[in-house]
Design an enzyme around this catalytic site. Structure first.
Site, PDB file in Angstrom:
ATOM      1  N   ASP A   1      -6.654  -9.208 -26.355  1.00  0.00           N
ATOM      2  CA  ASP A   1      -8.043  -8.742 -26.361  1.00  0.00           C
ATOM      3  C   ASP A   1      -8.565  -8.954 -27.765  1.00  0.00           C
ATOM      4  O   ASP A   1      -7.835  -9.440 -28.636  1.00  0.00           O
ATOM      5  CB  ASP A   1      -8.133  -7.257 -25.934  1.00  0.00           C
TER       6      ASP A   1
ATOM      7  N   HIS B   1     -13.588 -11.371 -24.965  1.00  0.00           N
ATOM      8  CA  HIS B   1     -12.541 -10.504 -25.548  1.00  0.00           C
ATOM      9  C   HIS B   1     -11.534 -11.329 -26.362  1.00  0.00           C
ATOM     10  O   HIS B   1     -10.329 -11.070 -26.317  1.00  0.00           O
ATOM     11  CB  HIS B   1     -11.816  -9.713 -24.448  1.00  0.00           C
TER      12      HIS B   1
ATOM     13  N   GLU C   1     -16.866  -9.332 -19.162  1.00  0.00           N
ATOM     14  CA  GLU C   1     -17.753  -9.004 -20.277  1.00  0.00           C
ATOM     15  C   GLU C   1     -17.914 -10.140 -21.295  1.00  0.00           C
ATOM     16  O   GLU C   1     -17.725  -9.951 -22.492  1.00  0.00           O
ATOM     17  CB  GLU C   1     -17.250  -7.740 -20.980  1.00  0.00           C
TER      18      GLU C   1
HETATM   19  C1  ACM Z   1     -12.921  -4.037 -18.025  1.00  0.00           C
HETATM   20  O1  ACM Z   1     -12.806  -2.807 -17.942  1.00  0.00           O
HETATM   21  N1  ACM Z   1     -13.641  -4.585 -18.991  1.00  0.00           N
HETATM   22  C2  ACM Z   1     -12.243  -4.916 -17.098  1.00  0.00           C
END
Ligand code: ACM
Ligand code: ZN
Length: 648
Positions: free
Chosen positions: A180, A247, A322
């Site tokens: 991440d 991410h 995201e």
């Molecule tokens: C997430 O909670 N961004 C998958």
């Protein structure tokens, strides 16, 4: 002699109670008339060789030997007629314990049920097991927990312990969030800077101000293989995740050319706890991969190759959540690529990228899974969707004929709070208490029978933005993971909150024996308020509650919980009175409504006088109206904070 008889009686009673308090609830339990039997410390195991490792690990607190001992023996039989792969039959009678299973996982699960039936203490005379027959198999094939090892890093013993605790609750998928923005944890031999640079960050002010060492860590390929083997024998599949193309701050920090900016960027400003939780940092740098460059896509394939070499799981998780697509809008490579491929917008560019990953993973004989944003711009042909933003993504994918894992943040995100107590450690905003998690049904009513077949199962996610140590991870995982285990295992018609909660109260003795640090709070109701008790024009009123016999010496947490009405209740001050005289006060502004703020008041009673009468007086006012109803409770938090945890 008398003492021994008492102990035996106690153990027998326990074994009968254990039978009624299994978690997750088995799908069929038949009791025999016979008495409980005794399983010795050292017992004979008769078992097909391919099941032996799972049998022994599954019941590791007693010694299972080959040669005949004096007591009951355990006989494991391979039975191909059992319908589901993970199903088992456990038959306990005066003669022996028989386990029938189709797979090593079934044997492991039979052992977990057996273990829950046994007295948890290491009794010299052996363990009492009630005579019964259990016929059991899971509702869903995917019963998962995700652990985020990026935001905060866990050691290999911590990872193994997490998996073991899952497995003992018949959870069978460990989704390992390995990368991440805040840290890259997967050792790549081909791209060593990913861990040399991407696995480390500064830790300003934590734990000691001015501390110079960096925070972080990564898992070597050997360590990850070891985790896979550790999980396998416990019936757990490790599904690894490399989160792409968002991410990716740590990734781009290690290899700046993979970002649209093509500039150096550091991870030093990602703090550890108390969390700098921002996912899209305002600091210079990008957390998105430049998908317009061939080299980036090639690197993704290379990393997937290394990943698939280590993790044999059918499913490979590629993230996809995201993605801040504004970077692509400004990037000449991404724009040129978009034009080249005739893609209408950045959503289609994301979809194009995910489709490349899907093709690659499919060609290698695996299946790609991603967060529900992979639906944007068109879903890749073979994709499985993990529905997290709610249930809608999962419903849409299932209706399109794609497989789905339900993991909605609206019910079962384990980084959200589970209490209103001020004693609960900081967590991601949101309130998902135990009963909410238990109420979750992964099959939405809007799906037809055929569409519902695409729901592979359920998963709770432990994001670690706020959880920098193992005891905190425990605290947000348990006991909600017990609820998820039962949602995933037990047939829906057999699920019942009151029954589950009763069993869970008993199950606490097992959680304690396992050394799990779990959130537990029980509240006593002190009283209620209603619209009739409030005054118009926000005028304050004093609510009075008799709390004699309920209050104790020390801190008493008084919680105001709105239940219904058009208006919230403003809270101003709460006093505790002993024989009519104020002994302690908590004066602060709070509010309870559809959202709550500072709605718990702490009243410290220096000494309890058993002969005195105690009263609580609360100064409150309606918030722009009097239509407010709610309850006042005394919260008793029983959670232990275990800083040191036992390893195997
Ligand atoms: C997430 O909670 N961004 C998958
Ligand atoms: Zn780009």
């Amino acid at each position: 002699m008398m003492l021994k008889k008492c102990l035996i009686l106690l153990a027998l009673t326990y074994s009968q109670m254990a039978q009624g308090n299994l978690i997750p609830l088995p799908n069929k339990i038949e009791s025999y008339q016979a008495e409980s039997i005794v399983l010795q410390q050292k017992s004979q195991l008769v078992c097909p060789p391919e099941f032996k490792a799972s049998a022994k690990v599954g019941l590791s607190h007693i010694e299972l030997v080959n040669e005949a001992g004096s007591g009951t023996k355990i006989v494991v039989v391979k039975d191909g007629s059992i319908k589901k792969r993970e199903g088992y039959v456990l038959d306990v009678n005066e003669k022996q314990i028989t386990i029938k299973a189709k797979s090593a996982s079934g044997v492991y699960y039979a052992m977990q049920t057996l273990k829950q039936l046994m007295y948890p203490k290491n009794e010299a005379d052996g363990y009492y097991v009630p005579a019964l027959k259990i016929t059991d198999s899971p509702r869903f094939a995917w019963r998962g927990l995700m652990l985020d090892s990026s935001r905060h890093f866990q050691t290999i013993p911590e990872i193994k312990r997490f998996i073991n605790n899952m497995a003992e609750h018949k959870l069978n998928v460990f989704h390992w969030h390995l990368t991440d923005g805040h840290g890259w944890r997967f050792e790549s031999k081909k791209y060593p800077k990913l861990t040399e640079i991407g696995a480390w960050r500064m830790q300003p002010g934590y734990p000691t101000k001015g501390k110079k060492e960096k925070y972080g860590g990564f898992y070597t390929q050997e360590e990850m293989k070891e985790v896979v083997a550790y999980a396998k024998v416990r019936g757990v599949t490790v599904v690894p995740e490399i989160d792409m193309p968002g991410h990716c701050f740590a990734w781009v920090a290690a290899y700046p050319m993979t970002g649209c900016l093509e500039k150096e960027q550091g991870t030093d400003f990602f703090y550890t706890y108390p969390a700098d939780a921002q996912r899209f940092p305002s600091k210079p740098g990008t957390d998105v991969l430049c998908v317009g460059k061939k080299e980036t896509v090639k690197m993704c394939f290379d990393i997937l190759d290394e990943l698939m070499e280590i993790f044999p799981s059918k499913f490979i998780h590629i993230g996809g959540d995201e993605v801040n697509k504004s970077w692509w809008k400004k990037c000449k490579h991404c724009q040129a690529h978009k034009k080249n491929k005739g893609l209408k917008n950045e959503r289609e560019l994301q979809s194009w990228f995910i489709k490349q990953l899907d093709n690659y993973i499919t060609k290698k004989g695996r299946r790609m899974i991603g967060w529900d944003e992979i639906l944007e711009g068109g879903l890749a042909k073979n994709a499985t969707v993990m529905s997290w933003q709610g249930e809608q993504g999962g419903i849409k994918a299932a209706k399109m004929g794609h497989d789905v894992v339900m993991s909605p943040q609206t019910y079962i995100y384990l980084d959200h709070g589970q209490s209103h107590s001020p004693q609960e450690p900081p967590h991601w905003p949101g309130h998902k208490p135990l009963d909410r998690a238990y109420s979750y049904n992964p099959i939405p009513p809007s799906l037809s029978k055929n569409e519902a077949k695409h729901i592979l199962g359920v998963q709770g996610n432990v994001w670690t933005v706020f959880t920098h140590e193992e005891w905190l991870i425990d605290l947000c995982t348990w006991p909600r993971a017990c609820a998820i285990a039962e949602v995933g295992w037990t047939e829906h018609k057999q699920q019942n909150w009151d029954d589950f909660y009763k069993r869970l109260k008993f199950h606490r003795t097992r959680l304690d024996a396992m050394g799990i640090n779990y959130w537990w709070e029980e509240s006593a109701e002190l009283g209620a308020w209603a619209n009739t008790k409030l005054l118009p024009d926000n005028k304050p009123v004093t609510l009075t509650f008799d709390v004699t016999g309920k209050i104790s010496a020390g801190d008493n947490q008084i919680n105001f919980q709105y239940t219904k009405g058009a208006h919230a209740l403003n809270l101003h001050e709460v006093n505790l009175l002993e024989d009519g005289k104020i002994v302690t006060t908590d004066k602060h502004e709070g509010i309870t409504g559809s959202e709550h703020r500072k709605n718990t008041y702490t009243l410290k009673l220096p000494k309890l006088n058993p002969k005195a009468s105690y009263t609580i007086k609360a100064k409150v006012s309606g918030s722009e109206g009097v239509d407010s109803h709610g309850k006042v409770r005394l919260d008793n938090v029983q959670t232990k904070v275990l800083k040191k945890l036992p390893y195997e």
